[in-house]
Design an enzyme around this catalytic site. Structure first.
Site, mmCIF file in Angstrom:
data_model
loop_
_atom_site.group_PDB
_atom_site.id
_atom_site.type_symbol
_atom_site.label_atom_id
_atom_site.label_comp_id
_atom_site.label_asym_id
_atom_site.label_seq_id
_atom_site.Cartn_x
_atom_site.Cartn_y
_atom_site.Cartn_z
ATOM 1 C CE1 TYR A 90 -3.368 2.877 0.684
ATOM 2 C CE2 TYR A 90 -1.861 3.527 2.431
ATOM 3 C CZ TYR A 90 -2.931 3.811 1.615
ATOM 4 O OH TYR A 90 -3.554 5.015 1.719
ATOM 5 C CG PHE A 101 -3.003 7.533 9.906
ATOM 6 C CD1 PHE A 101 -4.360 7.716 10.147
ATOM 7 C CD2 PHE A 101 -2.603 6.335 9.347
ATOM 8 C CE1 PHE A 101 -5.289 6.743 9.832
ATOM 9 C CE2 PHE A 101 -3.525 5.355 9.021
ATOM 10 C CZ PHE A 101 -4.878 5.561 9.262
ATOM 11 C CE1 TYR A 133 -16.762 30.595 48.365
ATOM 12 C CE2 TYR A 133 -17.982 29.737 46.480
ATOM 13 C CZ TYR A 133 -17.806 29.849 47.844
ATOM 14 O OH TYR A 133 -18.667 29.209 48.684
ATOM 15 N NE ARG A 163 -12.962 32.089 50.950
ATOM 16 C CZ ARG A 163 -14.152 31.615 51.280
ATOM 17 N NH1 ARG A 163 -14.266 30.394 51.772
ATOM 18 N NH2 ARG A 163 -15.229 32.345 51.124
ATOM 19 C CG HIS A 208 -3.840 13.925 -0.810
ATOM 20 N ND1 HIS A 208 -4.057 13.265 -1.992
ATOM 21 C CD2 HIS A 208 -4.173 13.043 0.175
ATOM 22 C CE1 HIS A 208 -4.487 12.039 -1.751
ATOM 23 N NE2 HIS A 208 -4.577 11.873 -0.431
ATOM 24 C CG ASN A 211 0.021 8.951 6.360
ATOM 25 O OD1 ASN A 211 0.108 7.741 6.330
ATOM 26 N ND2 ASN A 211 -1.097 9.559 6.717
ATOM 27 C CD GLU A 268 -8.648 8.380 4.566
ATOM 28 O OE1 GLU A 268 -9.134 9.535 4.581
ATOM 29 O OE2 GLU A 268 -7.664 8.063 3.889
#
Length: 687
Positions: free
Chosen positions: A164, A471, A422, A425, A194, A334, A556
């Site tokens: 792959y 990834f 508060y 404190r 991409h 990647n 994905e």
């Protein structure tokens, strides 16, 4: 022979100069002549002589005198732009220089190196690399690992094994086998495809034709979504990718990795849009833009050139575009480095503002004449959270009046007010968990920046590649959502303290910290600004990592959305810094109304620091520059630098804790002695 790269209306032109006595005006005319030569209509001009223009450097945008000689005014291969009179700004123009260009004009190439081995980078190291403080070298061990993993890839290619991303397509095309003759093209296509998104104008001068001219607008375009990352963030992203590749599990060749390092060391930074990653399979879109510039396509920025075509920027620095070998495109794109590099900046800035928040809150407590009794060691020993104990310690080191005498504390030693609200404190408990949150997130980030996040992984010792899921950005995404939620609380509690400072019924100070109230509004709208930022943070703190959308044809099918987690965490932290800047200014203004009384020595030093950049408010004035000046002090950690020596001295010398008896608090000792005084307040009124 000197040569100059000149930008004219969206085009970059290389102009050689045979005679160094030629003038800047000649350079501009020659560039315009070459521009007209490339246009069918001569760019809309009848002749070069009729074009009116001025010239400025790309670096720093300084205007050049047309009568100066190029030899006197320019360096060899410098980038300049010709700005033609009458051109107007395109509405979607991305500026040639990032925000803060005045800082980059002062950029000096670093002389020191940091050695990367893929295993020992810290978040602080990465931020410093982003600031341009270091160049990069690989350790010999890292070089050996890189070469060993590359040998595995070469064997796969030689034996035509189906693996792959090396000899197949990607995602849905994982079953498509690619012939050896097209393996290099496969990697280039991966990077190009991409780098996905909308087109944006990008150029040194934003040309639109003058109104009514009839000319067609020229644009230089590059695909991308959102503004480009700043140089600092681009450097961090590039440095982090180098560190991951140095681990030796990516299969990149040492030759290519060294080219990436050379680009980093020359500060040649590709155009990387801030939006577009879903955080699995890694940060594909931004890392693809990074790789696109490295192969000489798309846009690139350097302090020398500003934005220009990547091939010109690389050439100007004596570098060659990378020629991708099998698997190298995938190795470059990647991983989780976009999420994680921004996350490292976020966690470092969060740590800085958390430390300074304690100092600012201590100053506010002094102005509001609060008690230090709530910071007693024994209280925090019985609830022993590390962050809580550290915050209480810082408060004691800054406010312990026996060791740093405070006239303000003495002035209310015998007051009969009840215990503090508060927001004062409970600072150790509220600020404390923020510190613990930051420590938790920093641990995750440190692991992540030294992790291999590729797919497939190359294990040289096994001579094997294995597909996995390193990834996936869920770790940094969840951590950064948590960071935003935690750090936001510093602003939430700070805004309430600002309210107490500005409200005369709570502070015993003039309303909105100004004289002649009504005529002057003082801090009225500064407090509104703080409230607005806190409210905005509430929306930004919604976790992005609870969302997931299936991508790549359901290959994905679960993603982290970590890119948004990182970006919004940074925005939350910036808002926290700004709110605390307002509180810092308000507390210092409150001090003015308590004069001539003085606070403790370290807090007086903080007051002096603020007054070195912001003068007291005698009457209303433009407040935004003052807030920005205080914000800058916090970003540069100046407040911490001033107070730190006193805090560390208190820690180092183990100074005994001061516990004077209070006439308004119950103590068996006080009944027996019937003596003793303190500046403490009663603590029996509320829970």
């Amino acid at each position: 022979m000197p040569r100059y790269t000149v930008h004219v209306r969206g085009e970059w032109l290389a102009v050689p100069c045979l005679n160094c006595t030629n003038t800047i005006g000649w350079l501009g005319r020659e560039a315009v002549r070459r521009y007209m030569k490339n246009k069918p209509d001569n760019g809309g001009f009848a002749s070069v002589e009729e074009v009116k223009f001025y010239i400025r450097r790309c670096k720093g945008l300084g205007l050049l005198d047309l009568d100066d000689t190029v030899e006197d005014a320019l360096e060899d291969n410098e980038f300049v732009e010709v700005v033609i009179e009458g051109d107007i700004m395109s509405p979607d123009f991305i500026p040639s220089q990032p925000e803060g260009v005045h800082l980059y004009s002062k950029y000096r190439e670093p002389e020191q190196y940091i050695f990367l081995d893929g295993n020992s980078l810290t978040t602080e190291d990465l931020v410093n690399l982003g600031k341009g403080l270091y160049k990069i070298k690989l350790t010999p061990e890292a070089e050996a690992r890189v070469e060993q993993s590359r040998e595995v890839i070469e064997r796969i290619v030689k034996e035509q094994t189906v693996v792959y991303g090396i000899t197949t397509g990607f995602g849905k095309f994982a079953r498509t086998v690619i012939p050896n003759s097209k393996l290099r093209e496969l990697q280039v296509n991966l990077v190009r495809s991409h780098s996905a998104g909308n087109k944006k104008s990008l150029g040194v001068f934003p040309f639109s034709a003058p109104v009514g001219s009839g000319l067609v607008t020229e644009r230089v375009t590059v695909s991308g979504v959102g503004k480009p990352l700043s140089p600092e963030r681009s450097r961090m992203l590039l440095a982090l990718r180098i560190n991951v590749l140095a681990k030796g599990y990516s299969g990149i060749s040492l030759e290519t990795l060294q080219q990436v390092i050379e680009a980093f060391n020359a500060s040649c930074l590709p155009y990387i849009p801030e939006k577009g990653t879903v955080g699995a399979s890694g940060d594909l879109a931004p890392l693809s833009h990074l790789a696109l510039g490295l192969i000489g396509e798309g846009k690139m920025w350097s302090p020398k050139s500003g934005w220009a075509d990547a091939k010109y920027v690389l050439e100007a620095h004596g570098l060659r575009p990378i020629t991708l070998k099998p698997k190298e495109g995938l190795a470059l794109i990647n991983g989780t480095q976009m999420i994680t590099s921004l996350g490292c900046e976020a966690v470092e800035r969060a740590g800085a503002i958390a430390r300074q928040a304690d100092i600012i809150a201590a100053l506010t407590l002094e102005v509001l004449k609060g008690t230090t009794r709530a910071f007693d060691t024994d209280i925090h020993a019985v609830r022993p959270h590390r962050g809580q104990a550290e915050v209480a310690f810082r408060f004691r080191s800054l406010l312990d009046s026996d060791h740093h005498p405070s006239e303000i504390a003495e002035s209310h030693r015998f007051c009969d007010r009840v215990q503090d609200a508060y927001t004062m404190r409970c600072c150790p408990q509220v600020h404390g968990v923020v510190n613990d949150t930051i420590a938790f997130v920093k641990d995750i980030m440190t692991t992540e920046i030294n992790s291999a996040t590729d797919n497939p992984m190359v294990f040289a010792e096994r001579a094997e590649t294995i597909s996995g899921g390193n990834f996936h950005g869920e770790y940094p995404a969840k951590a950064l959502d948590y960071l935003a939620i935690g750090v936001h609380e510093l602003a939430a509690i700070s805004e309430r303290r600002i309210e107490r400072l500005c409200n005369p019924s709570l502070s015993e100070l003039p309303a909105f910290l100004v004289t002649e109230g009504g005529l002057n509004s003082g801090f009225m709208i500064a407090h509104c600004t703080a409230a607005a930022l806190v409210s905005e943070n509430k929306a930004l703190c919604h976790p992005s990592s609870v969302d997931s959308l299936s991508t790549s044809a359901a290959t994905e099918d679960h993603v982290s959305m970590g890119g948004w987690a990182a970006r919004k965490a940074l925005r939350v932290i910036e808002h926290v810094e700004q709110v605390l800047a307002i509180e810092l200014l308000a507390a210092c203004q409150g001090i003015e109304f308590l004069r001539p009384l003085r606070t403790t020595t370290p807090l007086e030093k903080v007051y002096d620091l603020v007054r070195s950049v912001v003068r007291p408010w005698m009457k209303d004035r433009f407040m935004a520059p003052d807030i920005e000046a205080a914000h800058k002090l916090l970003v540069e950690q100046k407040v911490w630098e001033v107070a730190k020596p006193y805090i560390e001295k208190y820690r180092r010398e183990h100074i005994p804790e001061s516990r004077p008896i209070s006439p308004t608090a119950f103590s068996l000792g006080s009944l027996e002695m019937n003596t003793g005084v303190s500046h403490d307040h009663r603590h029996q009124d509320e829970l």
